[in-house]
Design a protein around this motif. Sequence first.
Motif, PDB file in Angstrom:
ATOM      1  N   ARG A   1      -2.223 -10.061   9.076  1.00  0.00           N
ATOM      2  CA  ARG A   1      -2.048  -8.913   9.885  1.00  0.00           C
ATOM      3  C   ARG A   1      -3.544  -8.081   9.534  1.00  0.00           C
ATOM      4  O   ARG A   1      -3.720  -7.355  10.497  1.00  0.00           O
TER       5      ARG A   1
ATOM      6  N   LYS B   1       7.659   4.915   2.726  1.00  0.00           N
ATOM      7  CA  LYS B   1       6.567   4.667   3.235  1.00  0.00           C
ATOM      8  C   LYS B   1       5.473   3.566   2.668  1.00  0.00           C
ATOM      9  O   LYS B   1       4.264   3.706   3.323  1.00  0.00           O
TER      10      LYS B   1
ATOM     11  N   ARG C   1      10.555  -6.007   3.148  1.00  0.00           N
ATOM     12  CA  ARG C   1      10.866  -4.876   3.901  1.00  0.00           C
ATOM     13  C   ARG C   1      12.373  -4.410   4.013  1.00  0.00           C
ATOM     14  O   ARG C   1      12.652  -3.195   4.135  1.00  0.00           O
TER      15      ARG C   1
ATOM     16  N   ARG D   1       3.704   0.523   2.781  1.00  0.00           N
ATOM     17  CA  ARG D   1       3.334  -0.313   3.782  1.00  0.00           C
ATOM     18  C   ARG D   1       2.963  -1.989   3.410  1.00  0.00           C
ATOM     19  O   ARG D   1       2.431  -2.027   2.252  1.00  0.00           O
TER      20      ARG D   1
ATOM     21  N   THR E   1       0.732  -1.159   0.053  1.00  0.00           N
ATOM     22  CA  THR E   1      -0.073  -0.049   0.052  1.00  0.00           C
ATOM     23  C   THR E   1       0.771   1.118   0.050  1.00  0.00           C
ATOM     24  O   THR E   1       1.675   1.319   0.810  1.00  0.00           O
ATOM     25  N   SER E   2       0.562   2.221  -0.989  1.00  0.00           N
ATOM     26  CA  SER E   2       1.148   3.430  -1.013  1.00  0.00           C
ATOM     27  C   SER E   2       0.299   4.542  -1.368  1.00  0.00           C
ATOM     28  O   SER E   2      -0.844   4.333  -1.848  1.00  0.00           O
TER      29      SER E   2
ATOM     30  N   ARG F   1       1.242  -5.504   4.041  1.00  0.00           N
ATOM     31  CA  ARG F   1       0.046  -5.836   4.853  1.00  0.00           C
ATOM     32  C   ARG F   1      -0.174  -7.413   4.430  1.00  0.00           C
ATOM     33  O   ARG F   1      -0.328  -7.629   3.522  1.00  0.00           O
TER      34      ARG F   1
ATOM     35  N   SER G   1      -5.399   5.874  -2.051  1.00  0.00           N
ATOM     36  CA  SER G   1      -4.655   4.672  -1.540  1.00  0.00           C
ATOM     37  C   SER G   1      -4.502   3.552  -2.660  1.00  0.00           C
ATOM     38  O   SER G   1      -5.437   3.440  -3.393  1.00  0.00           O
TER      39      SER G   1
ATOM     40  N   ASN H   1      -5.637  -6.355  12.379  1.00  0.00           N
ATOM     41  CA  ASN H   1      -6.056  -5.124  12.340  1.00  0.00           C
ATOM     42  C   ASN H   1      -7.562  -4.923  12.771  1.00  0.00           C
ATOM     43  O   ASN H   1      -8.177  -4.214  13.624  1.00  0.00           O
TER      44      ASN H   1
ATOM     45  N   GLN I   1      -2.898   0.099  -3.766  1.00  0.00           N
ATOM     46  CA  GLN I   1      -2.697  -1.227  -3.504  1.00  0.00           C
ATOM     47  C   GLN I   1      -2.412  -1.949  -4.516  1.00  0.00           C
ATOM     48  O   GLN I   1      -2.967  -2.137  -5.637  1.00  0.00           O
TER      49      GLN I   1
END
Length: 506
Positions: A256, A248, A236, A250, A67-68, A252, A215, A260, A217
Amino acid sequence: MKKPSPFFWPKLALQELLNNQRFSLFFLFNLAIGLAGFIALDSFKESLDVHLGKNSQSILGADLALTSYVPIDDQTLKNLESKFPESTLSTRKISLFTMVASKERSVLVQVTGIGENFPFYGKIILEKAGKVHPEMVRQNLGIKGDAWIYPELLFMLNINEGGSVAIGESSFPVSDSVIDDPSSSLSSFGLAPRIYLGLTKIEETGLLSKKSRVSYQYLYRFPEGSDLTALVDNLRGKINKFDDSYSKIRIRTHKRAANNLGRVLGYLNDYLGLIALIAVFLAGIGAAYLFRNYLVHRFREMSILMSLGATRQQTYLMVLWQLVFLGTGAALISIIISLGILPLLEILLENFLPRGFETHVNVSSLIFALVLGSIGSLVFCLPVLTRIHSVQPLMLLHENTGNHEADISILRQVLSYLPLIILSWILSVWQSQSFLVGSAFVGMLICAILLLGSLSWVILIFAGKLSQISGTTITRLAFRNLQRNRAGAISCFLSLSLGTLLINLI
């Protein structure tokens, strides 16, 4: 007195309860209602964990998502995907919140552009067309430029299927409504209804270039047996080397994503858990008050038993058997009530729960209820049980045995409350899932009890003064009786005031 059989005291205890049916029924249902909430909510939490575990991939729609908030260029994306297995499937999704309008009104929605393969897990179900497949996404959303919207939007925008909805600089015909979307609970969580567009059509709205918070994805489905942990570690490591906006990005995973959502729903669970705990406290206060009145009126029978040769320990044993019978009976009734509460919870919380959620009775909760019913009734009534220490056969010669105020040492009385405080603290920490919140809750409750107890003592002193002031005979007698029966008056005051306080806390 002949030595009784091992079953003598349980039989005698049960017979005493049957002879006092009014007290027994009040005690049973009072405690059962408090325990029922405890059982139902614990089973509800267990059902939620089971659902999230089984449907984690459907909630995300993929095994992994990047996700960015800025588009990832092809070169960077290729670098990130370089260690992915060869048969990995990928698709994209773009989401943003915006206002959409019909001819009459506008509302906040989540506009989502999807690629052909979305979702990899689970199925979007439309009211007319049924289950969505990739070709349907390509034809309807990609080529025709249709929109699929949530059914509540049809009412909110006052449009029908076949009408159109204006999004940004373009207008899109509404060809169908979404009746089931496994991924809906993850992103918006009820904040706004969703509109699905084709991935290329969302760019025609002009909203992506207006500095909206968009967003982006990138969703992936890996071959079965892929090492998801190793893939995440590799991603990562690459992302940590970026020094621009891509740093930045993310990561997922489906697990996870479920965690969440579980955490957000856990806030609701924790709040309801404290409400259930308050219900148990209210039930415990009521049980202690009912048992106190019952026990005071049984002092004469206890004195008779002692005069016939029963020891004080045997008298305690009979009363303990009564509490065990009452607590176990209340637990069994609470289990039956909780079986009716669980389906109601599912209906009442329907808007907050993931689609397809089903409640299941947790067997461990039922066992816990039986233990809590038996032990809890003893713990709540333990301060009252200490009054048996003052029972003497000599009391048979007193006319007002039932109104006798026990002469109990302060130390014994304080120690009798210690198990109740410990049990309350353990239950509070467990229900709130927080050591600090649970401890603060019990601490404030103890402070409230001390404050209210001090206030009731001052009121009784004031009542004693008023009984000496000239006035009607009935008024003076009323104030004098309050001042003389301090233990009963303080118990009644604390029961009513704490009950009111705990209800107001909810």
